[in-house]
Design a protein around this motif. Structure first.
Motif, mmCIF file in Angstrom:
data_model
loop_
_atom_site.group_PDB
_atom_site.id
_atom_site.type_symbol
_atom_site.label_atom_id
_atom_site.label_comp_id
_atom_site.label_asym_id
_atom_site.label_seq_id
_atom_site.Cartn_x
_atom_site.Cartn_y
_atom_site.Cartn_z
ATOM 1 N N CYS A 190 -2.262 -7.205 32.977
ATOM 2 C CA CYS A 190 -3.084 -8.334 32.525
ATOM 3 C C CYS A 190 -4.096 -8.747 33.590
ATOM 4 O O CYS A 190 -5.185 -9.241 33.262
ATOM 5 N N SER A 191 -3.756 -8.557 34.862
ATOM 6 C CA SER A 191 -4.704 -8.917 35.924
ATOM 7 C C SER A 191 -5.872 -7.954 35.970
ATOM 8 O O SER A 191 -6.858 -8.205 36.674
ATOM 9 N N GLY A 192 -5.792 -6.844 35.216
ATOM 10 C CA GLY A 192 -6.875 -5.872 35.194
ATOM 11 C C GLY A 192 -7.935 -6.145 34.154
ATOM 12 O O GLY A 192 -8.929 -5.402 34.074
ATOM 13 N N PHE A 193 -7.774 -7.196 33.344
ATOM 14 C CA PHE A 193 -8.791 -7.550 32.350
ATOM 15 C C PHE A 193 -9.814 -8.510 32.960
ATOM 16 O O PHE A 193 -9.454 -9.374 33.769
ATOM 17 N N GLU A 194 -11.053 -8.362 32.550
ATOM 18 C CA GLU A 194 -12.067 -9.334 32.943
ATOM 19 C C GLU A 194 -11.687 -10.689 32.346
ATOM 20 O O GLU A 194 -11.141 -10.762 31.243
ATOM 21 N N ALA B 267 -6.076 -7.638 43.981
ATOM 22 C CA ALA B 267 -5.260 -6.442 44.224
ATOM 23 C C ALA B 267 -5.505 -5.379 43.162
ATOM 24 O O ALA B 267 -5.360 -4.184 43.414
ATOM 25 N N VAL B 268 -5.878 -5.816 41.946
ATOM 26 C CA VAL B 268 -6.212 -4.887 40.857
ATOM 27 C C VAL B 268 -7.637 -5.169 40.403
ATOM 28 O O VAL B 268 -7.960 -6.310 40.088
ATOM 29 N N PRO B 269 -8.512 -4.153 40.365
ATOM 30 C CA PRO B 269 -9.875 -4.377 39.862
ATOM 31 C C PRO B 269 -9.828 -4.856 38.406
ATOM 32 O O PRO B 269 -8.959 -4.456 37.641
ATOM 33 N N HIS B 270 -10.783 -5.688 38.036
ATOM 34 C CA HIS B 270 -10.810 -6.227 36.655
ATOM 35 C C HIS B 270 -12.244 -6.262 36.158
ATOM 36 O O HIS B 270 -12.828 -7.326 35.946
ATOM 37 N N PRO B 271 -12.839 -5.080 35.927
ATOM 38 C CA PRO B 271 -14.267 -5.029 35.600
ATOM 39 C C PRO B 271 -14.641 -5.310 34.147
ATOM 40 O O PRO B 271 -15.750 -5.725 33.859
ATOM 41 N N ASP B 272 -13.716 -5.042 33.197
ATOM 42 C CA ASP B 272 -14.120 -5.159 31.789
ATOM 43 C C ASP B 272 -12.934 -5.534 30.910
ATOM 44 O O ASP B 272 -11.883 -5.962 31.409
ATOM 45 N N ASP B 273 -13.101 -5.333 29.589
ATOM 46 C CA ASP B 273 -12.091 -5.789 28.621
ATOM 47 C C ASP B 273 -11.084 -4.704 28.247
ATOM 48 O O ASP B 273 -10.363 -4.851 27.263
ATOM 49 N N ARG B 274 -11.024 -3.604 29.011
ATOM 50 C CA ARG B 274 -10.006 -2.587 28.753
ATOM 51 C C ARG B 274 -9.371 -2.156 30.072
ATOM 52 O O ARG B 274 -10.076 -1.944 31.059
ATOM 53 N N VAL B 275 -8.062 -2.044 30.069
ATOM 54 C CA VAL B 275 -7.333 -1.623 31.271
ATOM 55 C C VAL B 275 -6.887 -0.175 31.098
ATOM 56 O O VAL B 275 -6.335 0.197 30.069
#
Length: 631
Positions: free
Chosen positions: A399-403, A184-192
């Motif tokens: 938190c769900s947005g972090f890789e 539901a939330v993209p999580h491409p990298d280590d920053r949201v």
């Protein structure tokens, strides 16, 4: 015209403005995946629209068994009135209640199901249409009592899919589904990156109260994330413009600045008294400029301090919602008031305000994000958050947005997620002796990954096998080799220089893995072989002593007299002194000889020069004869 009429008129203006100015505007419904796992004939994945209340399980999923009640199928009344309970039995799947749309608010249906023990609610649409977002009722004080207490997730499903579920359930089939929010939330990298569309107005009803409470509650977590560089936060404020036809009307003049370009609803919906909409626009603009000025000084998190302090010190109810109160908050936070005033610009100018124009442009959907139409709205990694504005729920979404494996420690706390590594080590490899595990807890679940321990890399599949790769093997559990400590000495059979090879150290023998036995050098005649020697075995070594006044020389395995050693040492000292004196004398002689020779050479040359010129010298005049001739 009454309050409600003016409100409808203003909302009409807002809708008109968004669509006239932005012909490409669009509305995106935030969805999660609903997977039917049984019965076999209807297995498959379907879209469902996340409800804008309750607590969706962002980053996770939830399995349940669907129940369609025989009575109260729209869920508008309490299920206890019909003797219905949805509490699941121990060991059984949680209950997902299916209800029909219509007759009452979406939130009320979910609240009634939650009270009866439901774990989630699916609302079946009653008409064939694209999915919409189920929202909370506007300014309904009676609904506020239950909206804040809804904690279960909910989703709207389309009419056709709802009919399919009902048909299977009526035929006696057990319908199991899985609600999945992991994507539901993209999580491409280590920053949201996230943004909050908010409002400085504290007199707009239930939603304003919820927003103000959230900002105060979430401030600490937001500032920790921002200071640690884990997130990039941006506040936004919704404004609308007044259609040109109405710019000279009393209503637009009281609600807008910059000649109708930027407007907000009248807080009390009473144009004859109290605060005006333009007061809200100006404070919204001030809060935007507070963020910009704080961001320039590399302290963007100060925005949270200003907004919270302003809510506490400058509320509308106490008639303190004004510039003077705002300036006092700005001063107390050490912000540059002049920069903020310059940023705000001239509210009377018949021209665009750059800050507010950016806000209006940003309202339009871009990429995967739709237009911002609901206030307040949280956007995480360019996806609109749906659910209750509550610290724990919002933190889950962020938190769900972090890789995976890059989330900060706050995302792994017990009140945000469950540490799956605590249960049977998550099914991953573990070295029981060294207490090293391949299980790594992440917000989205555990991963089995061979670890790095004290700079030593383990390699393997992470599930059944991990072993040291490269140097440093001996640092970890002695490389699996034998090691033991005794009498203040520690020995290990691990050879780091040979990539962790197990070999008993000198003074021991064995396989080097499970055992190394002490070698008795005295019995095996490997030491102390001289006639005067006496041998004593020690753990890992030995000690040799000599009889009488003799000294043992280990390198030569022999005994010598202390006196002989002392005599030799004395003669050695004498010889060192004599040699030193000889070298000093020789040096002095050479220096003397060199200087004497130079002196003699110069004297001889001077005498000879008086009688005959030397090859390297011009003829020297005879000063004596000259003197006689002049006399």
């Amino acid at each position: 015209m009454g309050k409600s009429s003016w409100k409808l008129l203003f909302l009409g203006f807002m809708f008109l403005c968004l669509n006239v100015r932005n012909s490409v505007s669009r509305f995106v419904v935030e969805k999660n995946s609903l997977m039917v796992t049984s019965p076999e004939k209807i297995k498959g994945s379907h879209d469902s629209a996340i409800g804008n209340f309750g607590i969706p399980q962002y980053g996770g999923s939830m399995a349940g068994s669907v129940v369609y009640p025989k009575e109260n199928r729209k869920g508008c009344k309490g299920f206890d009135e019909f003797g219905i309970s949805f509490q699941s039995k121990p060991g059984a799947l949680p209950t997902f209640v299916l209800v029909d749309r219509g007759d009452c608010f979406f939130a009320l249906k979910v609240w009634n199901a939650q009270k009866a023990g439901a774990s989630a609610v699916l609302v079946a649409d009653d008409i064939e249409e694209a999915l919409i977002t189920m929202d909370t009722p506007e300014e309904d004080s009676s609904s506020a009592k239950y909206i804040e207490n809804i904690t279960i997730p909910s989703a709207l499903i389309d009419k056709g899919f709802g009919e399919t579920l009902k048909k299977e359930l009526s035929g006696g089939e057990m319908v199991n589904v899985n609600l999945d929010w992991r994507e539901a939330v993209p999580h491409p990298d280590d920053r949201v990156e996230y943004e909050l569309w908010t409002n400085s107005n504290d007199e707009c009803g239930v939603k304003c109260d919820m927003l103000m409470h959230f900002v105060k509650e979430f401030r600490g977590a937001a500032q920790i994330l921002e200071k640690g560089g884990y997130t990039q936060f941006t506040p936004h404020y919704i404004t609308w413009y007044c259609p040109q036809t109405f710019t000279l009307s009393r209503q637009c003049k009281s609600q807008c600045i910059n000649h109708g370009r930027y407007c907000a609803p009248d807080p009390e919906q009473d144009f004859s008294s109290g605060y005006e909409g333009k007061d809200v626009v100006l404070e919204n603009l001030r809060q935007l400029c507070v963020f910009r000025v704080a961001n320039e000084s590399k302290k963007p998190w100060v925005w949270w301090d200003y907004v919270t302090d302003f809510q506490i010190r400058c509320p509308m109810k106490e008639k303190k919602y004004n510039k003077d109160c705002a300036d006092s908050v700005i001063k107390s936070l050490g912000l540059d008031g002049q920069k903020i005033e310059k940023c705000m610009g001239d509210e009377q100018a018949d021209s665009d305000n750059p800050v507010l124009k950016d806000e209006q442009d940003a309202q339009v959907g871009k990429g995967s994000r739709g237009d911002v139409t609901i206030l307040p709205t949280l956007v995480v990694n360019n996806r609109q958050y749906r659910g209750k504005l509550e610290k724990g729920a919002v933190l889950k979404a962020i938190c769900s947005g972090f890789e995976e494996t890059t989330e900060p420690a706050v995302c792994l706390s017990g009140d945000v997620e469950t540490n799956e590594c605590l249960d049977n080590n998550g099914g991953c490899w573990k070295d029981i002796v060294a207490s090293i595990t391949a299980c790594k807890d992440t917000f989205r679940g555990r991963v089995c990954e061979c670890p790095v321990v004290d700079g030593v890399q383990f390699k393997g599949d992470g599930y059944n096998h991990c072993e040291v790769s490269g140097p440093g093997k001996c640092k970890i559990n002695n490389g699996g080799c034998w090691h033991e400590s005794k009498d203040g000495h520690t020995y290990s059979a691990c050879l780091d220089s040979e990539d962790g090879k197990c070999q008993c150290p000198q003074g021991f023998r064995g396989d080097g893995i499970k055992n190394c036995q002490d070698v008795d050098e005295c019995k095996e005649k490997k030491a102390c072989q001289c006639p005067e020697c006496s041998c004593k075995n020690t753990w890992g070594s030995y000690e040799c002593t000599c009889s009488g006044d003799l000294l043992y020389i280990r390198d030569h395995d022999t005994c010598i007299s202390k006196e002989a050693r002392e005599v030799r040492s004395a003669w050695a000292a004498v010889w060192v002194i004599l040699i030193g004196l000889a070298l000093a004398a020789g040096g002095a002689y050479l220096v003397y000889k060199y200087k004497l020779r130079r002196y003699m050479d110069s004297e001889i040359r001077a005498i000879m020069a008086q009688y005959m010129p030397l090859d390297s010298q011009s003829e020297v005049p005879n000063h004596t004869n000259d003197e006689h001739e002049r006399a």
